[in-house]
Design an enzyme around this catalytic site. Sequence first.
Site, PDB file in Angstrom:
ATOM      1  N   LYS A 233       0.995  -1.288   0.062  1.00  0.00           N
ATOM      2  CA  LYS A 233      -0.143  -0.127  -0.028  1.00  0.00           C
ATOM      3  C   LYS A 233       0.873   1.255  -0.014  1.00  0.00           C
ATOM      4  O   LYS A 233       0.565   2.291  -0.698  1.00  0.00           O
ATOM      5  CB  LYS A 233      -1.124   0.068   1.266  1.00  0.00           C
ATOM      6  CG  LYS A 233      -1.949  -1.303   1.280  1.00  0.00           C
ATOM      7  CD  LYS A 233      -2.920  -0.911   2.383  1.00  0.00           C
ATOM      8  CE  LYS A 233      -2.401  -0.679   3.942  1.00  0.00           C
ATOM      9  NZ  LYS A 233      -1.862  -1.985   4.279  1.00  0.00           N
TER      10      LYS A 233
ATOM     11  N   ARG B 167      -9.564   1.450   9.028  1.00  0.00           N
ATOM     12  CA  ARG B 167      -9.353  -0.138   9.366  1.00  0.00           C
ATOM     13  C   ARG B 167     -10.237  -0.888   9.991  1.00  0.00           C
ATOM     14  O   ARG B 167     -10.260  -2.113  10.318  1.00  0.00           O
ATOM     15  CB  ARG B 167      -7.797  -0.197  10.018  1.00  0.00           C
ATOM     16  CG  ARG B 167      -6.647  -0.477   9.063  1.00  0.00           C
ATOM     17  CD  ARG B 167      -5.508  -0.322  10.090  1.00  0.00           C
ATOM     18  NE  ARG B 167      -4.264  -1.128   9.786  1.00  0.00           N
ATOM     19  CZ  ARG B 167      -3.310  -0.508   9.096  1.00  0.00           C
ATOM     20  NH1 ARG B 167      -3.199   0.745   9.005  1.00  0.00           N
ATOM     21  NH2 ARG B 167      -1.870  -1.344   9.157  1.00  0.00           N
TER      22      ARG B 167
ATOM     23  N   ARG C 188      11.257  -6.497   4.816  1.00  0.00           N
ATOM     24  CA  ARG C 188      11.012  -4.832   4.699  1.00  0.00           C
ATOM     25  C   ARG C 188      12.205  -4.111   5.563  1.00  0.00           C
ATOM     26  O   ARG C 188      12.039  -4.244   6.615  1.00  0.00           O
ATOM     27  CB  ARG C 188       9.595  -4.597   4.998  1.00  0.00           C
ATOM     28  CG  ARG C 188       9.234  -3.415   4.776  1.00  0.00           C
ATOM     29  CD  ARG C 188       7.670  -2.866   4.426  1.00  0.00           C
ATOM     30  NE  ARG C 188       6.929  -3.319   5.775  1.00  0.00           N
ATOM     31  CZ  ARG C 188       5.683  -3.298   5.994  1.00  0.00           C
ATOM     32  NH1 ARG C 188       4.983  -2.858   4.595  1.00  0.00           N
ATOM     33  NH2 ARG C 188       4.941  -3.188   6.783  1.00  0.00           N
TER      34      ARG C 188
ATOM     35  N   ARG D  59      11.219  -2.061  11.091  1.00  0.00           N
ATOM     36  CA  ARG D  59      10.431  -1.767  12.177  1.00  0.00           C
ATOM     37  C   ARG D  59       9.991  -2.828  13.137  1.00  0.00           C
ATOM     38  O   ARG D  59      10.109  -3.900  12.664  1.00  0.00           O
ATOM     39  CB  ARG D  59       8.748  -1.647  11.186  1.00  0.00           C
ATOM     40  CG  ARG D  59       8.652  -0.067  10.592  1.00  0.00           C
ATOM     41  CD  ARG D  59       7.477  -0.304   9.805  1.00  0.00           C
ATOM     42  NE  ARG D  59       6.255  -0.710  10.296  1.00  0.00           N
ATOM     43  CZ  ARG D  59       5.086  -0.737   9.587  1.00  0.00           C
ATOM     44  NH1 ARG D  59       5.039  -0.161   8.389  1.00  0.00           N
ATOM     45  NH2 ARG D  59       4.118  -1.095  10.284  1.00  0.00           N
TER      46      ARG D  59
ATOM     47  N   ARG E  45      -0.763  -8.962  13.337  1.00  0.00           N
ATOM     48  CA  ARG E  45      -1.275  -7.926  12.541  1.00  0.00           C
ATOM     49  C   ARG E  45      -2.278  -8.551  11.568  1.00  0.00           C
ATOM     50  O   ARG E  45      -3.055  -8.099  11.091  1.00  0.00           O
ATOM     51  CB  ARG E  45      -0.108  -7.118  11.814  1.00  0.00           C
ATOM     52  CG  ARG E  45       0.673  -6.198  13.002  1.00  0.00           C
ATOM     53  CD  ARG E  45       2.017  -5.706  12.428  1.00  0.00           C
ATOM     54  NE  ARG E  45       1.922  -4.761  11.403  1.00  0.00           N
ATOM     55  CZ  ARG E  45       2.759  -4.380  10.457  1.00  0.00           C
ATOM     56  NH1 ARG E  45       3.909  -5.172  10.418  1.00  0.00           N
ATOM     57  NH2 ARG E  45       2.640  -3.823   9.373  1.00  0.00           N
TER      58      ARG E  45
HETATM   59  P1  AMP Z   1       0.855   0.531   8.914  1.00  0.00           P
HETATM   60  O1  AMP Z   1       2.343   1.405   8.812  1.00  0.00           O
HETATM   61  O2  AMP Z   1      -0.158   1.134   8.183  1.00  0.00           O
HETATM   62  O3  AMP Z   1       1.114  -0.927   8.828  1.00  0.00           O
HETATM   63  O4  AMP Z   1       0.272   0.838  10.540  1.00  0.00           O
HETATM   64  C1  AMP Z   1       1.652   0.455  11.705  1.00  0.00           C
HETATM   65  C2  AMP Z   1       0.464   0.365  12.729  1.00  0.00           C
HETATM   66  O5  AMP Z   1       0.110   1.688  13.346  1.00  0.00           O
HETATM   67  C3  AMP Z   1      -0.686  -0.600  12.772  1.00  0.00           C
HETATM   68  O6  AMP Z   1      -0.300  -2.019  12.992  1.00  0.00           O
HETATM   69  C4  AMP Z   1      -1.580  -0.291  14.047  1.00  0.00           C
HETATM   70  O7  AMP Z   1      -1.150  -0.528  15.333  1.00  0.00           O
HETATM   71  C5  AMP Z   1      -1.388   1.390  13.732  1.00  0.00           C
HETATM   72  N1  AMP Z   1      -2.316   2.042  12.840  1.00  0.00           N
HETATM   73  C6  AMP Z   1      -2.222   2.571  11.629  1.00  0.00           C
HETATM   74  N2  AMP Z   1      -3.347   3.010  11.191  1.00  0.00           N
HETATM   75  C7  AMP Z   1      -4.130   2.672  12.050  1.00  0.00           C
HETATM   76  C8  AMP Z   1      -5.690   2.726  11.755  1.00  0.00           C
HETATM   77  N3  AMP Z   1      -6.465   3.267  10.540  1.00  0.00           N
HETATM   78  N4  AMP Z   1      -6.377   2.217  12.973  1.00  0.00           N
HETATM   79  C9  AMP Z   1      -5.873   1.491  13.923  1.00  0.00           C
HETATM   80  N5  AMP Z   1      -4.571   1.561  13.912  1.00  0.00           N
HETATM   81  C10 AMP Z   1      -3.679   2.064  12.964  1.00  0.00           C
END
Ligand code: AMP
Length: 205
Positions: free
Chosen positions: A13, A88, A122, A151, A162
């Site tokens: 994404k 989400r 990654r 990360r 996740r």
């Molecule tokens: P990402 O970089 O999009 O994979 O997000 C990393 C982490 O941030 C996720 O595993 C969640 O803990 C948190 N996170 C990011 N976006 C959201 C969202 N829209 N709702 C809830 N948690 C989020």
Amino acid sequence: MKMILLGPPGAGKGTQAKGIAARYGIAHISTGDMLRAEVREGTPLGREAKAYMDKGQLVPDEVIIGMVKNRIAAPDCQNGFLFDGFPRTTAQAEALEKITDIDRVIDIEVPDERLIARISGRRMCPLCGATYHVSTYGSSHCACGGVLYQRDDDRAETVAVRLTEYHKKTAPLIDFYAQRGKLLTVNGDAPVDAVAEEIARELEA
Ligand code: AMP
């Protein structure tokens, strides 16, 4: 143009969002990047979010919805925006409907077994947020000069949580947006350029 990129963690994404946002001149809004910035700066929101992020769990809806509301009011969102990693949950999608109208939702599909390999290889740049994969990028530095890191939540123990969170809470949004006639689906199990082309074709069809 107001769009959403849906898909599991590791679907690509972030990479695709950067290309789409540049192509259409719209803002790229990654709630994950916004949360990581809050964590880095040690803000109260960042401290609250970190506890969830470290475990691979979703951050509470109220926190995210408040953050997004502020973000889309910024001047760079006037031409439109692309959400990457938001919404989400169904509660987030319903809250978003009350704030603004979304034109298109692009779901990037990748089978679970491919996601694990993608996520574990990654590496991310702390300065510009670019991501690379160890299988295709040999350097320890980003093109912008930042030193790449893994990360914490990309480690194997957290990835399983996740993916479970994704299937339980986020995947229902595929039907949510299909019912509203907004969903486009692309195959994300292909090279980056091929996925980008399929997205452009779908959007311009
Ligand atoms: P990402 O970089 O999009 O994979 O997000 C990393 C982490 O941030 C996720 O595993 C969640 O803990 C948190 N996170 C990011 N976006 C959201 C969202 N829209 N709702 C809830 N948690 C989020």
